[in-house]
Design a protein around this motif. Sequence first.
Motif, PDB file in Angstrom:
ATOM      1  N   ARG A 130      -1.476  66.959 -18.999  1.00 37.14           N
ATOM      2  CA  ARG A 130      -0.212  66.782 -18.287  1.00 37.14           C
ATOM      3  C   ARG A 130      -0.487  66.782 -16.798  1.00 37.14           C
ATOM      4  NH1 ARG A 130       4.331  70.084 -21.514  1.00 37.14           N
ATOM      5  NH2 ARG A 130       5.448  69.771 -19.594  1.00 37.14           N
ATOM      6  N   PRO A 131      -0.304  65.629 -16.166  1.00 43.14           N
ATOM      7  CA  PRO A 131      -0.650  65.545 -14.750  1.00 43.14           C
ATOM      8  C   PRO A 131       0.473  66.047 -13.857  1.00 43.14           C
ATOM      9  CG  PRO A 131       0.024  63.410 -15.552  1.00 43.14           C
ATOM     10  CD  PRO A 131       0.175  64.364 -16.704  1.00 43.14           C
ATOM     11  N   MET A 132       0.084  66.619 -12.730  1.00 44.15           N
ATOM     12  CA  MET A 132       1.050  67.043 -11.725  1.00 44.15           C
ATOM     13  C   MET A 132       0.404  66.832 -10.379  1.00 44.15           C
ATOM     14  SD  MET A 132       2.338  70.740 -12.982  1.00 44.15           S
ATOM     15  CE  MET A 132       0.928  71.103 -13.971  1.00 44.15           C
ATOM     16  N   SER A 144       4.484  64.422  -8.360  1.00 44.32           N
ATOM     17  CA  SER A 144       4.346  63.475  -9.455  1.00 44.32           C
ATOM     18  C   SER A 144       3.957  64.254 -10.697  1.00 44.32           C
ATOM     19  CB  SER A 144       3.310  62.418  -9.071  1.00 44.32           C
ATOM     20  OG  SER A 144       2.336  62.306 -10.043  1.00 44.32           O
ATOM     21  N   CYS A 145       4.702  64.070 -11.756  1.00 47.33           N
ATOM     22  CA  CYS A 145       4.393  64.760 -13.007  1.00 47.33           C
ATOM     23  C   CYS A 145       5.026  63.961 -14.126  1.00 47.33           C
ATOM     24  CB  CYS A 145       4.940  66.181 -12.998  1.00 47.33           C
ATOM     25  SG  CYS A 145       6.700  66.245 -12.742  1.00 47.33           S
ATOM     26  N   SER A 146       4.715  64.316 -15.352  1.00 45.49           N
ATOM     27  CA  SER A 146       5.244  63.507 -16.459  1.00 45.49           C
ATOM     28  C   SER A 146       6.398  64.177 -17.161  1.00 45.49           C
ATOM     29  CB  SER A 146       4.160  63.233 -17.492  1.00 45.49           C
ATOM     30  OG  SER A 146       2.911  63.424 -16.969  1.00 45.49           O
ATOM     31  N   TYR A 147       6.641  65.431 -16.851  1.00 50.50           N
ATOM     32  CA  TYR A 147       7.687  66.134 -17.568  1.00 50.50           C
ATOM     33  C   TYR A 147       8.586  66.864 -16.588  1.00 50.50           C
ATOM     34  CZ  TYR A 147       4.639  65.329 -21.502  1.00 50.50           C
ATOM     35  OH  TYR A 147       3.868  64.747 -22.452  1.00 50.50           O
ATOM     36  N   LEU A 148       9.847  66.874 -16.914  1.00 49.50           N
ATOM     37  CA  LEU A 148      10.789  67.602 -16.079  1.00 49.50           C
ATOM     38  C   LEU A 148      10.392  69.075 -16.011  1.00 49.50           C
ATOM     39  CD1 LEU A 148      13.314  67.745 -14.435  1.00 49.50           C
ATOM     40  CD2 LEU A 148      14.652  67.876 -16.512  1.00 49.50           C
ATOM     41  N   ASP A 189      11.395  68.242 -21.701  1.00 50.56           N
ATOM     42  CA  ASP A 189      10.457  67.307 -21.114  1.00 50.56           C
ATOM     43  C   ASP A 189      10.658  65.925 -21.692  1.00 50.56           C
ATOM     44  OD1 ASP A 189       9.538  69.566 -20.022  1.00 50.56           O
ATOM     45  OD2 ASP A 189       7.851  69.790 -21.378  1.00 50.56           O
ATOM     46  N   ALA A 190      10.660  64.973 -20.817  1.00 55.15           N
ATOM     47  CA  ALA A 190      10.700  63.610 -21.313  1.00 55.15           C
ATOM     48  C   ALA A 190       9.499  62.896 -20.731  1.00 55.15           C
ATOM     49  CB  ALA A 190      11.978  62.939 -20.870  1.00 55.15           C
ATOM     50  N   VAL A 191       9.072  61.913 -21.432  1.00 52.57           N
ATOM     51  CA  VAL A 191       7.861  61.226 -20.999  1.00 52.57           C
ATOM     52  C   VAL A 191       8.134  60.485 -19.686  1.00 52.57           C
ATOM     53  CG1 VAL A 191       6.115  59.588 -21.686  1.00 52.57           C
ATOM     54  CG2 VAL A 191       7.277  60.959 -23.393  1.00 52.57           C
ATOM     55  N   ALA A 192       7.130  60.470 -18.885  1.00 59.20           N
ATOM     56  CA  ALA A 192       7.311  59.886 -17.555  1.00 59.20           C
ATOM     57  C   ALA A 192       7.517  58.388 -17.628  1.00 59.20           C
ATOM     58  CB  ALA A 192       6.088  60.178 -16.716  1.00 59.20           C
ATOM     59  N   HIS A 193       8.199  57.938 -16.638  1.00 57.76           N
ATOM     60  CA  HIS A 193       8.397  56.522 -16.458  1.00 57.76           C
ATOM     61  C   HIS A 193       7.067  55.950 -16.019  1.00 57.76           C
ATOM     62  CE1 HIS A 193      10.745  53.065 -15.949  1.00 57.76           C
ATOM     63  NE2 HIS A 193      10.639  53.013 -14.640  1.00 57.76           N
ATOM     64  N   PRO A 215       9.642  58.213 -10.649  1.00 54.80           N
ATOM     65  CA  PRO A 215      10.907  58.632 -11.275  1.00 54.80           C
ATOM     66  C   PRO A 215      10.665  59.084 -12.707  1.00 54.80           C
ATOM     67  CG  PRO A 215      11.149  56.510 -10.185  1.00 54.80           C
ATOM     68  CD  PRO A 215       9.700  56.830 -10.158  1.00 54.80           C
ATOM     69  N   LEU A 216      11.378  60.119 -13.108  1.00 54.05           N
ATOM     70  CA  LEU A 216      11.225  60.658 -14.462  1.00 54.05           C
ATOM     71  C   LEU A 216      12.293  60.064 -15.368  1.00 54.05           C
ATOM     72  CD1 LEU A 216      10.636  64.494 -14.144  1.00 54.05           C
ATOM     73  CD2 LEU A 216       9.129  62.818 -15.157  1.00 54.05           C
ATOM     74  N   GLN A 217      11.849  59.579 -16.527  1.00 52.60           N
ATOM     75  CA  GLN A 217      12.793  58.965 -17.456  1.00 52.60           C
ATOM     76  C   GLN A 217      13.359  60.045 -18.366  1.00 52.60           C
ATOM     77  OE1 GLN A 217      12.482  55.322 -17.050  1.00 52.60           O
ATOM     78  NE2 GLN A 217      14.618  55.567 -17.579  1.00 52.60           N
TER      79      GLN A 217
END
Lengths: 706, 270
Positions: free
Chosen positions: A507-509, B138-142, A701-705, B206-208
């Motif tokens: 999981r990148p941040m 920047s990240c993939s999860y809220l 958590d939702a997958v990133a755009h 942007p996070l979906q």
Amino acid sequence: MAFLLHSPLCLLIAQLVIIITTARVLGVVARKIHQPLVIAEVVAGILLGPSLLGLVAPDVKAALFPAASLGILGMLSQVGLILFMFLVGLEMDLGMLRGRGRASVLISHTSIIVPFSLGAVLALYIYPTLMPQGVAFSSFTLFMGAAMSITAFPVLARILTERRLLRTKVGAVTITCAAVDDVTAWCILAFVVSIVRATALTEAVVTTILAVGYTLAMLLLVRPFLARMAARGTGREGLTQNVVAVTFVLLFLSAWATELIGIHALFGAFLMGAIIPREGGFARILAEKLEDIVVIVLLPTFFALSGLRTQIGLLNTPEAWIQCLLIVLVACLGKFGGSYVAARWTGLGWRESAALGILMNTRGLMELIVLNIGLELGVISPTLFTMMVLMALVTTFMTTPILQVVYPPELLARELAEPPQPDTRVTLPEGFSVLMCVAFDRSGPGMAQVAGALIGKQTASDRLYGLQLHRPAERTSTLLEEEDNAESPGALEPLLARSRDHGLSVRPMSFVSGEPARDICSVAEVKDVDLILLGWHKTLFGQAFLGGTVHDVIKDARADVAVLVSRDLGAVRRVLVPFCGSPHDEVAVRIARRMAFAVGAEVTVLRIRFRNADAPHIDAFLKDMAADRVTIVEAIDDGNKAVDLVVKAAEGQDLVVLGSAPLSPDQIMTLCPNSFLVVHHRERPEPAQRRPRPLTEPQTDAVAHA
Amino acid sequence: MHFGATLRLLRVDAGVSLRALAQKIGVSSAYLSRVENGHDQAPTPDRLMAIARALDLPPTLLIDLAQRVSPFVARYLEDVPSASYLFLEIARRKLNAAQLARVHAFLAAEFPARSASRSDAPRLHELLAPERVLLKLSCSYLGDAIDVAAVRLANAAPGLNAAAIAGEIRERERESPTGIGHGVAVPHALAAHIRPVAALVTLARPLQVATPDDLPLQMLLVIVGGGQAPLELLARAARLATPDTVAQLCQATTPDAALAHVRHVESEFG
């Protein structure tokens, strides 16, 4: 008296009042002696029947339960049973059978086969005296077998819940076995009933085919329909009445269909209950709606009816009592013995096995239901019916006291308090989490290699995070810009790419940070990671190793820190751990050992003994760490040669995992061309209270755009 | 900003059920549900006043959010019709925010208000600080964004640790998502006894996630604590969810610039 009971309805109501009251009063007594309520209800039925009331006050009995009224009572109790079997099906979550493993399957099958066979053998012995006229011997034998192999799933579930056994291993295995048993026994029974009812063999075959077709239709057509209906009809306000109505109509249709086919109506009710979807509380709400009326009002009528049919007076000869005793013995031997032996066979202790056996021996009211079916079909005589009722009563009655002896509450409390620890010697400790901090493109792949070696095949409890911190724009001083290690904006990409190759999900941040060390530590804390993995690159003007941000992280972090010095680290196959006994060294050994289990790396622990140093706890630790792929090599440092020893041993190794003290990583690294993982141990404040990550995490958590 | 989603947010945090609120303001729960889902227009000013009373919020705030004309103004225009001419003049000149501020300053100097009716709840920019402005996350999860924000918030709230804060916020988020449209979400953990602090997070990617208007998330305003009027804080945060403000804040490269913009936007609302 006659005035009070002048119409059939009055009679029925009076019967209900008396039945429910007697059952409840006896229920209070049963609770006092720690018996399940079923016992009280069955005894209440027997007391109201010819065995007691009929003997003491025949007039009262004749007035209260005239033969003519039994038909109505019978119908009522049948409806009650249909609803009850539906409830039993509801309670039986077939989903829990999955993944319970070999033990449960073996035990449950044995605990059916053994009593079934014993019951059949018993039938051989008792058929001359107890088999009614005009019944085929095969039917009789089959029925006796089926009746012997019943386990009372509902009673069992209640006993286990009351005694808080459900969470123990025995409880879990027992409830699974009982569920399997019940389903199997009911299938056998359905088959037996169809055989008994059929006049010719062809008819039996047709019935069987129809039954199979019916079951398939229920599973393949009705179940999806119910799932859809449940999804729509279960709102925040509970079920709409229409949904409940449709469910009941389906339930009665199902019961009707099975009755028409020739297997019993109860089978249809049971199957209907079993296929009700569990999601969204549909099953729970239905059960709540039904339970009280069925268990309190309708079910006692069934018990009363069974009691009315039980005529203990029929057992009037010593032979009859001997036969009765024999039936009880065979029943216990088959069920208890069968389960006990099978449980021992699968490796349970004697205490657990005995507890399981005695629990499986509980027959409770399921047996009663079966017996009533048998009596109605005429497969068993009233005498045998009475004996079998006594058998059911005895086996249920003895469960709680024997369980008390075999599995005392103190023992239970201890077991609940200390869940058995998984053997960490052979398996990986559950769940490992790593925070990988990258600043440069080139640190990524090496980190992914290390993470891959640590995790192996990623499970849900293994968490990997990739973190990149950007310096704030205005703080990029000229000095930093001159440094040849200019930061790369997408430094995470190579890490992610390589991780994907290894089948790891990271999981990148990334964000802007003025104080990277502090943010790394805080992120590690909030993510509750086991290990912080940092990259390090030797700069031209060598600042001391473990300086700068790395130094700050090591100082402040609340987790172990590992610093990777990657010199084109490829697959991790051979790992060296120099070991001098410091806490950092111990973590280094653990990490290397993890690699041995996760990816099968060959780990060599180079134990360096210093002269006149004797350390029993180190011996103990290393003994604990010993495993297949972990080789321990001893070396003696006679006069500051430890570094040379390590350099020599490092030849041909892919990775050297090194504690940050007491050996000097700086010195060793300048002498060896290998890749290094320098490990720094950090005492956690309270290691026992590791906060488990909530399972629900992915929901927010939702997958990133992309 | 999506008015319905904001209303739902405020209602959930006030602990009032849809049905109870509908009953209090005398509408059907079906209607209120349609409003919350954006299938119906924002309610009339009178109803908004009733909602504000029910949720214990300053009425003007809610009317602002719904972009309705305050009944107060409407009544004034009825009483003094010539005032509407002045509004018309302002509208014709298309005065922008800065120019309006000058008119406002003139008004304040010439005709000082009789009583300061300003609520004493803190403004949002007072809760933010440069170290709690996270740019280009920047990240993939809220959940990850919330965790990172919690890290910064924990530094500002003595006695709280990041994990606990993150846990609370995630829990609230799970209960009902806090997206309020135009790419903004306001994850929060309200507690009266904690001095409120906020963190501003802009997202590089942007996070979906599920949002009321289906626009991906671009900005988070994470609020912890709340003091006397936690709901008011949320309502104020919601006012930042305009396309302009979001775009401006997402382009900010330094925390100070982002903060200055928040302050500016807030000053426009008076």
